[in-house]
Scaffold this motif. Structure first.
Motif, PDB file in Angstrom:
ATOM      1  N   GLU A  77    -102.214  22.553 -23.482  1.00 41.82           N
ATOM      2  CA  GLU A  77    -102.551  22.180 -22.079  1.00 41.82           C
ATOM      3  C   GLU A  77    -101.170  21.373 -21.867  1.00 41.82           C
ATOM      4  OE1 GLU A  77    -104.806  17.939 -22.145  1.00 41.82           O
ATOM      5  OE2 GLU A  77    -106.071  19.853 -22.095  1.00 41.82           O
ATOM      6  N   ASP A  78    -101.115  20.965 -20.468  1.00 37.71           N
ATOM      7  CA  ASP A  78     -99.891  20.468 -19.871  1.00 37.71           C
ATOM      8  C   ASP A  78     -98.616  21.428 -19.944  1.00 37.71           C
ATOM      9  OD1 ASP A  78     -98.505  18.282 -18.650  1.00 37.71           O
ATOM     10  OD2 ASP A  78     -97.892  17.631 -20.635  1.00 37.71           O
ATOM     11  N   GLY A  79     -98.909  22.525 -19.536  1.00 39.80           N
ATOM     12  CA  GLY A  79     -97.869  23.339 -19.577  1.00 39.80           C
ATOM     13  C   GLY A  79     -97.975  24.258 -18.462  1.00 39.80           C
ATOM     14  N   VAL A  80     -96.965  25.229 -18.313  1.00 38.89           N
ATOM     15  CA  VAL A  80     -96.990  26.552 -17.411  1.00 38.89           C
ATOM     16  C   VAL A  80     -97.453  27.494 -18.274  1.00 38.89           C
ATOM     17  CG1 VAL A  80     -95.844  28.014 -15.665  1.00 38.89           C
ATOM     18  CG2 VAL A  80     -95.406  25.412 -15.777  1.00 38.89           C
ATOM     19  N   PHE A  81     -98.452  28.290 -17.836  1.00 36.82           N
ATOM     20  CA  PHE A  81     -98.849  29.646 -18.639  1.00 36.82           C
ATOM     21  C   PHE A  81     -98.685  30.833 -17.843  1.00 36.82           C
ATOM     22  CE2 PHE A  81    -100.965  26.031 -20.329  1.00 36.82           C
ATOM     23  CZ  PHE A  81    -101.124  26.283 -21.831  1.00 36.82           C
ATOM     24  N   VAL A  82     -97.641  31.456 -18.075  1.00 31.45           N
ATOM     25  CA  VAL A  82     -97.218  32.739 -17.418  1.00 31.45           C
ATOM     26  C   VAL A  82     -98.107  33.870 -18.296  1.00 31.45           C
ATOM     27  CG1 VAL A  82     -95.355  34.344 -16.748  1.00 31.45           C
ATOM     28  CG2 VAL A  82     -95.075  31.886 -16.829  1.00 31.45           C
ATOM     29  N   ILE A  92    -106.523  34.369 -29.053  1.00 33.81           N
ATOM     30  CA  ILE A  92    -106.530  33.543 -28.001  1.00 33.81           C
ATOM     31  C   ILE A  92    -108.370  33.551 -27.737  1.00 33.81           C
ATOM     32  CG2 ILE A  92    -106.209  33.635 -25.540  1.00 33.81           C
ATOM     33  CD1 ILE A  92    -103.477  34.908 -26.025  1.00 33.81           C
ATOM     34  N   ALA A  93    -108.780  32.588 -27.525  1.00 34.68           N
ATOM     35  CA  ALA A  93    -110.285  32.506 -27.215  1.00 34.68           C
ATOM     36  C   ALA A  93    -110.568  32.372 -25.679  1.00 34.68           C
ATOM     37  CB  ALA A  93    -111.022  31.483 -28.073  1.00 34.68           C
ATOM     38  N   ALA A  94    -109.606  31.550 -25.162  1.00 34.73           N
ATOM     39  CA  ALA A  94    -109.973  31.349 -23.688  1.00 34.73           C
ATOM     40  C   ALA A  94    -108.844  30.953 -23.087  1.00 34.73           C
ATOM     41  CB  ALA A  94    -110.863  29.987 -23.677  1.00 34.73           C
ATOM     42  N   VAL A  95    -108.607  31.164 -21.709  1.00 37.47           N
ATOM     43  CA  VAL A  95    -107.400  30.834 -20.834  1.00 37.47           C
ATOM     44  C   VAL A  95    -108.083  30.519 -19.471  1.00 37.47           C
ATOM     45  CG1 VAL A  95    -105.121  31.389 -19.673  1.00 37.47           C
ATOM     46  CG2 VAL A  95    -105.855  32.381 -22.060  1.00 37.47           C
ATOM     47  N   GLY A  96    -107.596  29.245 -18.874  1.00 38.37           N
ATOM     48  CA  GLY A  96    -108.026  29.077 -17.679  1.00 38.37           C
ATOM     49  C   GLY A  96    -108.056  27.565 -17.320  1.00 38.37           C
ATOM     50  N   GLY A 153     -94.859  20.096 -19.921  1.00 41.97           N
ATOM     51  CA  GLY A 153     -94.501  20.859 -18.851  1.00 41.97           C
ATOM     52  C   GLY A 153     -93.757  22.101 -19.401  1.00 41.97           C
ATOM     53  N   ALA A 154     -93.778  22.407 -20.530  1.00 45.05           N
ATOM     54  CA  ALA A 154     -93.253  23.594 -21.244  1.00 45.05           C
ATOM     55  C   ALA A 154     -93.966  24.903 -20.709  1.00 45.05           C
ATOM     56  CB  ALA A 154     -93.025  23.406 -22.655  1.00 45.05           C
ATOM     57  N   THR A 155     -93.086  26.021 -20.863  1.00 48.68           N
ATOM     58  CA  THR A 155     -93.773  27.117 -20.245  1.00 48.68           C
ATOM     59  C   THR A 155     -93.970  28.066 -21.527  1.00 48.68           C
ATOM     60  OG1 THR A 155     -92.381  27.228 -18.216  1.00 48.68           O
ATOM     61  CG2 THR A 155     -93.069  29.401 -18.889  1.00 48.68           C
ATOM     62  N   VAL A 156     -95.305  28.608 -21.228  1.00 45.66           N
ATOM     63  CA  VAL A 156     -95.842  29.667 -22.322  1.00 45.66           C
ATOM     64  C   VAL A 156     -95.775  31.001 -21.764  1.00 45.66           C
ATOM     65  CG1 VAL A 156     -97.798  30.075 -23.733  1.00 45.66           C
ATOM     66  CG2 VAL A 156     -97.253  27.611 -23.244  1.00 45.66           C
ATOM     67  N   VAL A 157     -95.199  31.918 -22.643  1.00 47.32           N
ATOM     68  CA  VAL A 157     -95.044  33.343 -22.104  1.00 47.32           C
ATOM     69  C   VAL A 157     -95.591  33.988 -23.331  1.00 47.32           C
ATOM     70  CG1 VAL A 157     -93.081  33.176 -20.656  1.00 47.32           C
ATOM     71  CG2 VAL A 157     -92.704  33.837 -23.009  1.00 47.32           C
ATOM     72  N   PRO A 158     -96.300  35.147 -23.073  1.00 46.22           N
ATOM     73  CA  PRO A 158     -96.546  36.025 -24.259  1.00 46.22           C
ATOM     74  C   PRO A 158     -95.499  36.396 -25.072  1.00 46.22           C
ATOM     75  CG  PRO A 158     -97.319  36.995 -22.192  1.00 46.22           C
ATOM     76  CD  PRO A 158     -96.301  36.125 -21.769  1.00 46.22           C
ATOM     77  N   GLY A 159     -95.742  36.439 -26.360  1.00 48.19           N
ATOM     78  CA  GLY A 159     -94.839  36.837 -27.486  1.00 48.19           C
ATOM     79  C   GLY A 159     -93.933  37.740 -27.232  1.00 48.19           C
ATOM     80  N   LEU A 160     -92.740  37.678 -26.961  1.00 43.06           N
ATOM     81  CA  LEU A 160     -91.445  38.673 -26.385  1.00 43.06           C
ATOM     82  C   LEU A 160     -91.492  39.755 -27.704  1.00 43.06           C
ATOM     83  CD1 LEU A 160     -89.026  36.094 -25.118  1.00 43.06           C
ATOM     84  CD2 LEU A 160     -90.861  37.325 -23.912  1.00 43.06           C
ATOM     85  N   ILE A 161     -91.326  40.846 -27.161  1.00 41.42           N
ATOM     86  CA  ILE A 161     -91.168  41.996 -28.031  1.00 41.42           C
ATOM     87  C   ILE A 161     -89.799  42.916 -27.822  1.00 41.42           C
ATOM     88  CG2 ILE A 161     -92.304  44.308 -28.627  1.00 41.42           C
ATOM     89  CD1 ILE A 161     -94.925  42.937 -27.639  1.00 41.42           C
ATOM     90  N   PRO A 208    -106.900  30.891 -12.520  1.00 40.47           N
ATOM     91  CA  PRO A 208    -105.808  29.918 -12.777  1.00 40.47           C
ATOM     92  C   PRO A 208    -105.697  29.820 -14.485  1.00 40.47           C
ATOM     93  CG  PRO A 208    -107.759  29.047 -12.003  1.00 40.47           C
ATOM     94  CD  PRO A 208    -107.856  30.307 -11.898  1.00 40.47           C
ATOM     95  N   ALA A 209    -104.311  29.600 -14.732  1.00 43.26           N
ATOM     96  CA  ALA A 209    -104.193  29.365 -16.250  1.00 43.26           C
ATOM     97  C   ALA A 209    -103.567  27.827 -16.329  1.00 43.26           C
ATOM     98  CB  ALA A 209    -103.162  30.400 -16.955  1.00 43.26           C
ATOM     99  N   GLU A 210    -104.271  26.843 -16.799  1.00 47.41           N
ATOM    100  CA  GLU A 210    -103.875  25.566 -17.084  1.00 47.41           C
ATOM    101  C   GLU A 210    -103.808  25.357 -18.549  1.00 47.41           C
ATOM    102  OE1 GLU A 210    -105.706  23.744 -12.789  1.00 47.41           O
ATOM    103  OE2 GLU A 210    -106.639  23.342 -14.786  1.00 47.41           O
ATOM    104  N   ALA A 211    -104.669  26.099 -19.101  1.00 49.24           N
ATOM    105  CA  ALA A 211    -104.560  25.707 -20.639  1.00 49.24           C
ATOM    106  C   ALA A 211    -105.131  27.015 -21.586  1.00 49.24           C
ATOM    107  CB  ALA A 211    -105.853  24.406 -21.021  1.00 49.24           C
ATOM    108  N   MET A 212    -105.044  26.896 -22.957  1.00 49.68           N
ATOM    109  CA  MET A 212    -105.267  28.113 -23.448  1.00 49.68           C
ATOM    110  C   MET A 212    -105.850  27.519 -25.183  1.00 49.68           C
ATOM    111  SD  MET A 212    -102.645  31.330 -24.643  1.00 49.68           S
ATOM    112  CE  MET A 212    -101.639  30.372 -25.631  1.00 49.68           C
TER     113      MET A 212
END
Length: 538
Positions: A6-11, A31-35, A54-62, A20-24
């Motif tokens: 939590e406490d991040g930006v979830f793209v 991944i069990a939950a995003v919301g 405040g860091a940003t989380v993105v899906p694992g890059l491929i 909304p995605a405030e935590a994962m």
């Protein structure tokens, strides 16, 4: 294990309406939950909480097309790229230095040069390499890995002699007297590279292949990559990946594109398929033509720059069609390197002979790799067949000035990502590393800006919005690898593969995207790379 971020930006890159995605919440590698943060915490009372500041989380890059084993192998080669080696004298000095640290009996190796970036504007020759490394074999690989330069000792050891004709699928550079000048293009270069890799692996002893793969994986993980297609997998490199996988050393999910002449061995050994959650060999790689930066891609017309000509085709239409038919019938996804418009047309003819047009007509997701000169009529044909494209936005900044010189008025139509997207093509992002950097953030920037190293805007109408650029390396790359149900977006049920960045690539000015720091790369909920201690105890 339950872990709440939590406490991040979830793209998330999830479809519209995901909320909304405030935590994962991560549970047992998925991944069990995003919301909303309160809802996610309530789903796992007592879970460990990681605050991201405040860091940003993105899906694992491929990276949908690179050469993982080659990244590890060439890491020890002399860096002869530009601008670090601006002229042939500097290239020679780097080879001289490399010779001093190369064991007797081994070839001296350099890589990364592009002749049109050198001050002299030409390839180094055997004479240049003889001066730098006299009396022992030396090879200098072009940045495209579609050409190389050999000194006299290396020409002799490779069995190349003055007066011999150009081999099938390849060519030799020659001086004004008709003697070999040391430059080798295409098929004989590939054979030489494979032979040198096999010899050097053997010389490094037991476990060398796994260590080489592990070292390459560390590099890729530092760029935020959780998955990669190795686009040149052969028997020796498969063994290296398999050994690394067995030892728990793979830092990415590896999809092997097995070179077509190794397919019979793969099937006979029962190795076609998924070997583990991190290693698969379900696809076949075929080369239809040469490279764009080596000016050997097969085009209509002729190049206005050396080596002139129209490029090199590897197969006639009927032969390629039969290969595609055979591999498709065997259950393989077929991935064909095609850069020039002539080669792309032949590849599409081969695919059209076996695929039904329309949605769902390409269930194995057969691909074209690169597709640089896939002009609008060709893109329309590819879209009608449902062909998937794995392409390289990062080529635009690294090699785009050379493309402009080679393609002239048509240069703005190269790597036409926006037009391809409008045509309905699925395009996956990749690097082709070690041809260029494996950094996907560079590719994302270049898909948005399309600026060459000299500042030229190459195809301004082909620029992508930031979200579409990120999709190249997430949702679309996952689809290209048949992994969209496992990754590519942050959604419940998918594998916990994600990348933590210190800024949001969808929000910063595009020119700043490559400067975004990778804080952590996470596979199955476990970090495989951290630049800071975000996940204590890992």
């Amino acid at each position: 294990m339950n872990l709440v971020l939590e406490d991040g930006v979830f793209v998330t890159m999830a479809s519209a309406g995901a909320g909304p995605a405030e935590a994962m919440l991560i549970r047992d590698g998925r991944i069990a939950a995003v919301g909303r943060a309160a809802t996610v915490r309530a789903a796992a009372p007592g879970a460990q909480v990681v605050r991201l500041g405040g860091a940003t989380v993105v899906p694992g890059l491929i990276d949908a097309h690179c050469h993982v084993a080659d990244i590890g192998y060439l890491a020890a080669a002399a860096d002869c790229s530009q601008p670090s080696a601006p002229d042939i004298a500097a290239v020679g000095a780097r080879l001289w230095d490399a010779a001093a640290r190369t064991a007797e009996g081994s070839w001296v190796t350099g890589s990364g040069y592009a002749e049109y970036k050198l001050r002299e504007g030409r390839h180094p020759t055997r004479a240049d390499l003889d001066q730098a490394v006299p009396g022992r074999p030396a090879v200098l690989y072009h940045t495209s890995l579609h050409a190389c330069v050999l000194n006299t000792a290396a020409l002799r050891e490779a069995g190349f002699a003055d007066g011999q004709p150009d081999p099938p699928g390849g060519a030799f550079g020659r001086d004004s007297a008709g003697r070999l000048d040391g430059v080798v293009y295409e098929a004989p270069m590939f054979a030489l590279f494979e032979r040198n890799l096999r010899r050097d692996l053997a010389a490094m002893g037991a476990g060398a292949g796994a260590r080489l793969v592990q070292a390459a994986g560390r590099r890729l993980a530092a760029f935020g990559l959780t998955g990669a297609c190795d686009a040149d997998m052969r028997r020796d490199t498969f063994a290296a990946f398999a050994e690394a996988d067995a030892g728990g050393l793979l830092a990415q999910r590896i999809c092997g594109l097995v070179v077509h002449d190794q397919a019979d061995w793969l099937v006979a050994e029962g190795l076609q398929g998924r070997h583990s959650p991190r290693l698969a060999t379900e696809a076949i790689k075929i080369w239809a033509d040469g490279g764009m930066s080596s000016r050997t891609a097969a085009i209509s017309g002729t190049y206005p720059v050396p080596p002139f000509g129209s490029g090199i085709l590897y197969f006639e239409r009927d032969e390629l069609t039969e290969m595609v038919r055979r591999f498709d019938a065997a259950g393989f996804q077929v991935c064909i390197h095609a850069q020039g418009d002539l080669a792309i047309g032949i590849v599409l003819d081969a695919y059209a002979a076996i695929l039904a047009p329309g949605v769902g007509g390409n269930p194995r997701r057969h691909r074209i790799e690169h597709a640089g000169a896939m002009y609008p009529p060709l893109a329309g044909r590819a879209a009608a067949l449902g062909i998937v494209v794995a392409s390289q936005p990062g080529f635009l900044s690294a090699l785009g000035d050379g493309f402009a010189a080679a393609f002239g008025a048509r240069a703005d139509q190269l790597y036409a990502f926006a037009s391809w997207q409008r045509a309905g093509l699925t395009v996956a992002g990749s690097s082709d590393a070690p041809v260029i950097t494996a950094d996907p953030l560079t590719g994302i920037r270049d898909a948005i800006l399309r600026r060459t190293a000299d500042g030229r805007l190459l195809g301004p109408d082909q620029r992508l919005p930031a979200r579409d650029a990120l999709a190249l390396y997430t949702t679309r790359a996952a689809y290209a690898c048949h992994r969209e149900h496992q990754g590519g977006s942050l959604e419940p049920g998918k594998l916990a593969d994600f990348t933590v960045l210190d800024d949001n690539p969808l929000q910063v000015p595009p020119e700043r995207i490559p400067g975004i720091g990778v804080l952590a790369t996470v596979l199955d909920g476990t970090p495989v790379y951290q630049s800071t201690d975000i996940f204590p105890g890992h």
